[in-house]
Design an enzyme around this catalytic site. Structure first.
Site, mmCIF file in Angstrom:
data_model
loop_
_atom_site.group_PDB
_atom_site.id
_atom_site.type_symbol
_atom_site.label_atom_id
_atom_site.label_comp_id
_atom_site.label_asym_id
_atom_site.label_seq_id
_atom_site.Cartn_x
_atom_site.Cartn_y
_atom_site.Cartn_z
ATOM 1 N N GLY A 111 0.835 -1.192 0.000
ATOM 2 C CA GLY A 111 0.000 0.000 0.000
ATOM 3 C C GLY A 111 0.868 1.239 0.000
ATOM 4 O O GLY A 111 2.042 1.186 0.370
ATOM 5 N N GLN B 126 3.512 9.937 1.263
ATOM 6 C CA GLN B 126 4.748 9.147 1.351
ATOM 7 C C GLN B 126 5.696 9.414 0.197
ATOM 8 O O GLN B 126 6.870 9.052 0.253
ATOM 9 C CB GLN B 126 4.427 7.645 1.382
ATOM 10 C CG GLN B 126 3.758 7.202 2.664
ATOM 11 C CD GLN B 126 3.529 5.709 2.652
ATOM 12 O OE1 GLN B 126 2.547 5.244 2.102
ATOM 13 N NE2 GLN B 126 4.458 4.959 3.219
ATOM 14 N N CYS C 121 5.935 -0.123 7.588
ATOM 15 C CA CYS C 121 5.607 1.028 6.759
ATOM 16 C C CYS C 121 6.831 1.382 5.918
ATOM 17 O O CYS C 121 7.940 1.458 6.448
ATOM 18 C CB CYS C 121 5.220 2.203 7.656
ATOM 19 S SG CYS C 121 4.826 3.697 6.744
ATOM 20 N N LEU C 122 6.621 1.595 4.634
ATOM 21 C CA LEU C 122 7.750 1.919 3.745
ATOM 22 C C LEU C 122 8.453 3.211 4.165
ATOM 23 O O LEU C 122 9.610 3.416 3.850
ATOM 24 C CB LEU C 122 7.267 2.057 2.295
ATOM 25 C CG LEU C 122 6.836 0.771 1.575
ATOM 26 C CD1 LEU C 122 6.258 1.108 0.209
ATOM 27 C CD2 LEU C 122 7.969 -0.217 1.443
ATOM 28 N N HIS D 249 -4.489 1.772 7.188
ATOM 29 C CA HIS D 249 -3.108 2.278 7.316
ATOM 30 C C HIS D 249 -2.885 3.469 6.369
ATOM 31 O O HIS D 249 -2.356 4.508 6.768
ATOM 32 C CB HIS D 249 -2.133 1.126 7.011
ATOM 33 C CG HIS D 249 -0.688 1.487 7.034
ATOM 34 N ND1 HIS D 249 0.218 0.888 7.886
ATOM 35 C CD2 HIS D 249 0.050 2.368 6.295
ATOM 36 C CE1 HIS D 249 1.430 1.410 7.682
ATOM 37 N NE2 HIS D 249 1.361 2.298 6.709
ATOM 38 N N GLU D 250 -3.320 3.317 5.122
ATOM 39 C CA GLU D 250 -3.093 4.385 4.130
ATOM 40 C C GLU D 250 -3.962 5.618 4.436
ATOM 41 O O GLU D 250 -3.517 6.748 4.251
ATOM 42 C CB GLU D 250 -3.354 3.882 2.707
ATOM 43 C CG GLU D 250 -2.547 2.649 2.270
ATOM 44 C CD GLU D 250 -1.072 2.709 2.619
ATOM 45 O OE1 GLU D 250 -0.489 3.808 2.677
ATOM 46 O OE2 GLU D 250 -0.480 1.631 2.853
ATOM 47 N N HIS E 152 -2.326 7.713 6.912
ATOM 48 C CA HIS E 152 -1.276 8.554 6.321
ATOM 49 C C HIS E 152 -1.829 9.898 5.856
ATOM 50 O O HIS E 152 -1.164 10.927 5.975
ATOM 51 C CB HIS E 152 -0.629 7.860 5.110
ATOM 52 C CG HIS E 152 0.526 6.967 5.454
ATOM 53 N ND1 HIS E 152 1.669 7.433 6.062
ATOM 54 C CD2 HIS E 152 0.721 5.641 5.250
ATOM 55 C CE1 HIS E 152 2.515 6.414 6.233
ATOM 56 N NE2 HIS E 152 1.971 5.321 5.751
HETATM 57 ZN ZN LIG Z 1 2.774 3.485 5.851
#
Ligand SMILES: [Zn+2]
Length: 145
Positions: free
Chosen positions: A48, A53, A90-91, A132-133, A136
């Site tokens: 995701g 991000q 998380c990236l 999660h997204e 963000h």
């Molecule tokens: Zn994330």
């Protein structure tokens, strides 16, 4: 279409704490952006990604799980059911692993890549990715849990 792998912004970059702006319309620009978000997720083996991000404070998210690809502008959770706990990464926060309590099932309303309002019903992993997204887009990160 120009394929592009975006650079992922890493914590503590302040962009990750911004409240993202509503997307007024889904145009070819957003469609191309969605495509490149998917391309970026795959390049980094993610599931995701949210626009902040990659440095864009707009309400755009992509989920790429076994259930397929979901691209949404202005996603909003309109229904929830049940609870789940799972360790997430998380990236944008390499190495972080946090147990996060989330809803097991969610219905998310938003605009698809055609600019049409749709409702996505998800459970389990996909529901978790969407939550999660969406976090963000509000500047919320897993380390806040
Ligand atoms: Zn994330």
């Amino acid at each position: 279409m120009n394929k592009k792998i975006f650079q992922i912004k890493k914590y503590p970059n302040s962009i990750l704490r911004k409240k993202c702006k509503i997307v007024e319309a889904v145009t070819t620009k957003e469609v191309e952006f969605f495509e490149n978000m998917v391309f970026t997720i795959r390049a980094f083996n993610g599931i995701g990604l949210a626009a902040p991000q990659i440095g864009i404070p707009r309400q755009l998210i992509v989920a790429d799980t076994r259930e397929g690809v979901i691209k949404l502008a202005n996603p909003q959770i309109i229904e929830v059911k049940g609870n789940d706990k799972m360790v997430e990464g998380c990236l944008s926060i390499p190495g972080a692993e946090v147990e996060v309590k989330r809803r097991h099932k969610v219905t998310v309303k938003g605009l698809n890549e055609k600019g049409k309002t749709i409702e996505v019903k998800a459970k389990g992993l996909l529901a978790r990715v969407l939550q999660h997204e969406i976090d963000h887009l509000k500047g919320k990160l897993i380390i806040d849990y």
